[in-house]
Scaffold this motif. Structure first.
Motif, PDB file in Angstrom:
ATOM      1  N   ASN A 177       0.860  -1.174   0.000  1.00 54.27           N
ATOM      2  CA  ASN A 177       0.000   0.000   0.000  1.00 54.27           C
ATOM      3  C   ASN A 177       0.905   1.236   0.000  1.00 54.27           C
ATOM      4  N   PRO A 178       1.007   1.959  -1.133  1.00 53.36           N
ATOM      5  CA  PRO A 178       1.955   3.071  -1.216  1.00 53.36           C
ATOM      6  C   PRO A 178       1.604   4.254  -0.322  1.00 53.36           C
ATOM      7  N   VAL A 179       0.361   4.349   0.122  1.00 53.44           N
ATOM      8  CA  VAL A 179      -0.024   5.429   1.022  1.00 53.44           C
ATOM      9  C   VAL A 179       0.392   5.093   2.452  1.00 53.44           C
ATOM     10  N   GLU A 192       6.222  11.421  -1.948  1.00 50.36           N
ATOM     11  CA  GLU A 192       5.724  12.495  -1.081  1.00 50.36           C
ATOM     12  C   GLU A 192       4.934  11.958   0.104  1.00 50.36           C
ATOM     13  N   SER A 193       4.281  10.804  -0.077  1.00 49.17           N
ATOM     14  CA  SER A 193       3.482  10.246   1.016  1.00 49.17           C
ATOM     15  C   SER A 193       4.348   9.861   2.205  1.00 49.17           C
ATOM     16  N   PHE A 194       5.665   9.740   2.009  1.00 50.93           N
ATOM     17  CA  PHE A 194       6.578   9.421   3.106  1.00 50.93           C
ATOM     18  C   PHE A 194       6.490  10.491   4.190  1.00 50.93           C
ATOM     19  N   ASN A 195       6.442  11.749   3.775  1.00 48.58           N
ATOM     20  CA  ASN A 195       6.331  12.852   4.736  1.00 48.58           C
ATOM     21  C   ASN A 195       4.888  13.247   5.002  1.00 48.58           C
ATOM     22  N   GLU A 196       4.023  13.043   4.032  1.00 45.79           N
ATOM     23  CA  GLU A 196       2.618  13.406   4.207  1.00 45.79           C
ATOM     24  C   GLU A 196       1.987  12.648   5.369  1.00 45.79           C
ATOM     25  N   ARG A 197       2.373  11.397   5.548  1.00 48.86           N
ATOM     26  CA  ARG A 197       1.809  10.606   6.648  1.00 48.86           C
ATOM     27  C   ARG A 197       2.137  11.228   7.998  1.00 48.86           C
ATOM     28  N   HIS A 204       2.511  19.945  10.949  1.00 47.50           N
ATOM     29  CA  HIS A 204       3.825  20.439  10.545  1.00 47.50           C
ATOM     30  C   HIS A 204       4.697  20.847  11.724  1.00 47.50           C
ATOM     31  N   ARG A 205       4.120  21.569  12.698  1.00 52.63           N
ATOM     32  CA  ARG A 205       4.952  22.132  13.765  1.00 52.63           C
ATOM     33  C   ARG A 205       5.663  21.043  14.559  1.00 52.63           C
ATOM     34  N   SER A 206       5.007  19.925  14.757  1.00 50.51           N
ATOM     35  CA  SER A 206       5.644  18.811  15.456  1.00 50.51           C
ATOM     36  C   SER A 206       6.878  18.340  14.697  1.00 50.51           C
ATOM     37  N   GLY A 207       6.777  18.276  13.360  1.00 47.08           N
ATOM     38  CA  GLY A 207       7.915  17.879  12.546  1.00 47.08           C
ATOM     39  C   GLY A 207       9.051  18.881  12.626  1.00 47.08           C
ATOM     40  N   PHE A 208       8.712  20.170  12.641  1.00 52.29           N
ATOM     41  CA  PHE A 208       9.734  21.204  12.786  1.00 52.29           C
ATOM     42  C   PHE A 208      10.506  20.996  14.084  1.00 52.29           C
ATOM     43  N   GLN A 209       9.795  20.804  15.169  1.00 48.49           N
ATOM     44  CA  GLN A 209      10.457  20.649  16.462  1.00 48.49           C
ATOM     45  C   GLN A 209      11.302  19.375  16.518  1.00 48.49           C
ATOM     46  N   ARG A 210      10.813  18.310  15.906  1.00 50.03           N
ATOM     47  CA  ARG A 210      11.568  17.051  15.894  1.00 50.03           C
ATOM     48  C   ARG A 210      12.899  17.217  15.167  1.00 50.03           C
ATOM     49  N   GLY A 325      -0.639  21.140  16.886  1.00 48.30           N
ATOM     50  CA  GLY A 325      -1.885  20.377  16.876  1.00 48.30           C
ATOM     51  C   GLY A 325      -2.706  20.516  15.613  1.00 48.30           C
ATOM     52  N   ASP A 326      -2.325  21.427  14.734  1.00 52.08           N
ATOM     53  CA  ASP A 326      -3.044  21.625  13.477  1.00 52.08           C
ATOM     54  C   ASP A 326      -2.578  20.561  12.478  1.00 52.08           C
ATOM     55  N   THR A 327      -3.409  19.550  12.262  1.00 56.50           N
ATOM     56  CA  THR A 327      -3.069  18.486  11.319  1.00 56.50           C
ATOM     57  C   THR A 327      -3.796  18.653   9.986  1.00 56.50           C
ATOM     58  N   ALA A 328      -4.563  19.716   9.851  1.00 58.62           N
ATOM     59  CA  ALA A 328      -5.330  19.922   8.617  1.00 58.62           C
ATOM     60  C   ALA A 328      -4.610  20.850   7.635  1.00 58.62           C
ATOM     61  N   THR A 329      -3.965  21.892   8.157  1.00 56.79           N
ATOM     62  CA  THR A 329      -3.299  22.861   7.289  1.00 56.79           C
ATOM     63  C   THR A 329      -2.043  22.258   6.668  1.00 56.79           C
ATOM     64  N   ARG A 330      -1.854  22.531   5.380  1.00 57.87           N
ATOM     65  CA  ARG A 330      -0.664  22.047   4.684  1.00 57.87           C
ATOM     66  C   ARG A 330       0.184  23.231   4.224  1.00 57.87           C
ATOM     67  N   MET A 331       1.459  23.183   4.554  1.00 58.44           N
ATOM     68  CA  MET A 331       2.383  24.194   4.061  1.00 58.44           C
ATOM     69  C   MET A 331       2.604  23.987   2.563  1.00 58.44           C
ATOM     70  N   ARG A 332       2.887  25.057   1.878  1.00 54.74           N
ATOM     71  CA  ARG A 332       3.068  24.990   0.438  1.00 54.74           C
ATOM     72  C   ARG A 332       4.448  24.461   0.056  1.00 54.74           C
ATOM     73  N   TYR A 333       5.478  24.867   0.827  1.00 48.21           N
ATOM     74  CA  TYR A 333       6.848  24.594   0.409  1.00 48.21           C
ATOM     75  C   TYR A 333       7.633  23.656   1.326  1.00 48.21           C
ATOM     76  N   TYR A 334       7.149  23.365   2.521  1.00 46.41           N
ATOM     77  CA  TYR A 334       7.966  22.625   3.490  1.00 46.41           C
ATOM     78  C   TYR A 334       7.201  21.487   4.152  1.00 46.41           C
ATOM     79  N   TRP A 335       7.973  20.412   4.439  1.00 46.77           N
ATOM     80  CA  TRP A 335       7.488  19.356   5.323  1.00 46.77           C
ATOM     81  C   TRP A 335       7.848  19.727   6.761  1.00 46.77           C
ATOM     82  N   GLU A 336       9.079  20.139   6.954  1.00 42.10           N
ATOM     83  CA  GLU A 336       9.560  20.667   8.242  1.00 42.10           C
ATOM     84  C   GLU A 336      10.749  21.568   7.938  1.00 42.10           C
ATOM     85  N   SER A 337      11.477  21.962   8.952  1.00 42.99           N
ATOM     86  CA  SER A 337      12.463  23.026   8.770  1.00 42.99           C
ATOM     87  C   SER A 337      13.642  22.633   7.897  1.00 42.99           C
TER      88      SER A 337
END
Length: 412
Positions: A177-179, A192-197, A204-210, A325-337
């Protein structure tokens, strides 16, 4: 005794018959995406396991596919630079993403030479990152199974006849299952689904902090040395000399070489600043420009190699990060920092290839060609941008300071 001999003979015969079947099974399932004899959706097309073994698979693929257009760099390039971008030289054939997670400049120089030995390169794009020029960084190319010895029997045995290979094949069969189980694309780019998951699960913010915690703890000050320097006096490694080796080879072989400094997010620049490495960050750019200027001076009749800088504070790198905690908003250019999306990577390639896309336009403030004439003014402009960003983002700075403190670094 006769019964023991019979049992032993039968066992050896069974093993002799079984090993070719095991090898054939691993060859057809191809968990590391090496042999590519069969690629059937629902059976083995999704190569989730290959994401963890890129140093095993990618060198082999470069050796046997013999692509003449390659992207080199760290996982930032692996995630964001698309071999399918229309700006690649069509005469070079299909491009391939040869970037590797955590690659140091020493490894990139080795892979660059390795690829050139496989097939003469026509075009190469290299993403440069500050951390990869730390002479105390670990070089994975020196490890077993790194793909540096592609003709050895050990390499074939390790991918076809080991318990690990069998386990990897079974994992591949059940992770189609590629997703749910994102893998590596056939062109070497991470799906892209590697980071989308991760974003869908934590925001996003959790990923930035990690990622920022990882940079403070391990990336900028790798263990055991815990230092950042361009030269390691213990090993004699000079990372700028490794960069010079790439430039020298590209010039000697007539390779169309495109160089760029990755567009890490502004928060990662804050990490560099709070780590006390901003002077080294600026000096790094000066040294890169010096190497290129000296090389160009030795070949006044040839087109100089150009270095684009996409770091700094611009309309792409300063994209606002969604709230915790915002899991709905998607950044246009970044997965994390650290890792930018293909959308940002396409803008980078538009600049490098002077490609005018009918689908998008590159922001005017995104990307500067560095030269000895403009470098100091450019660095000063980035310092001004840093001060403005810091004044406007006290919450981001506080989060990064907390990560620095948790990593045990002294306050600044």
């Amino acid at each position: 005794m006769h019964s023991y001999k019979t049992w032993t003979r039968n066992l050896l015969l069974s093993v002799a018959l079984l090993l070719p079947l095991v090898g054939l099974g691993n060859y057809l399932v191809d968990p590391y995406d090496i042999y590519r004899a069969l690629r059937t959706p629902g059976f083995n097309a999704n190569k989730n396991i290959a994401t963890k073994h890129s140093r095993l698979s990618k060198p082999w693929l470069v050796e046997h596919l013999r692509p003449r257009a390659l992207a080199f760099g760290s996982s930032r390039t692996e995630v964001g630079i698309d071999p399918g971008h229309p700006g690649w030289n069509p005469q070079a054939g299909p491009a391939f993403n040869f970037a590797l997670g955590g690659a140091a400049i020493e490894e990139i120089a080795g892979r660059f030479e390795q690829a050139q030995d496989s097939a003469p390169l026509n075009q190469a794009v290299i993403g440069l990152d500050f951390f990869m020029f730390n002479a105390f960084n670990h070089n994975p190319m020196s490890e077993p199974g790194d793909g540096s010895n592609l003709d050895s029997l050990d390499y074939l045995l390790s991918t076809l006849l080991t318990v690990d290979a069998v386990a990897a094949s079974f994992d591949t069969l059940r992770k189609q299952n590629p997703v749910r189980y994102p893998g590596v694309r056939p062109d070497g780019m991470i799906e892209e689904s590697f980071n989308e998951r991760r974003v869908a699960r934590n925001g996003h913010r959790s990923g930035f902090q990690r990622i920022e915690s990882h940079f403070f703890r391990d990336n900028l000050f790798p263990r055991p040395a815990g230092k950042y320097a361009f030269v390691n006096p213990e090993t004699g490694l000079d990372t700028l000399e490794q960069f010079r080796k790439i430039i020298t080879l590209a010039r000697a072989q007539g390779i169309d070489l495109k160089l760029f400094i990755s567009p890490a997010h502004a928060r990662l620049l804050e990490v560099i600043d709070q780590a006390g490495l901003w002077p080294q960050f600026e000096q790094w750019k000066r040294r890169l420009v010096e190497v290129l200027a000296k090389e160009a001076g030795g070949h006044p009749d040839r087109q100089p190699f150009v270095l684009w800088d996409f770091s700094g504070y611009n309309s792409v790198t300063s994209e606002e990060v969604p709230a915790a905690g915002d899991t709905a908003t998607r950044m246009r250019y970044y997965w994390e920092s650290s890792h930018y999306k293909r959308q940002a990577g396409d803008l980078v390639l538009d600049r490098l290839f002077a490609y005018n896309s009918p689908e998008r336009s590159v922001p005017a403030d995104f990307g500067v060609v560095l030269t000895p004439a403009n470098l100091e003014a450019h660095l000063a402009a980035i310092r001004e941008g840093k001060a403005a960003w810091q004044a406007a983002h006290p919450q981001d700075r506080a989060e990064i300071a907390a990560s620095r403190q948790a990593a045990g670094l002294p306050p600044r």
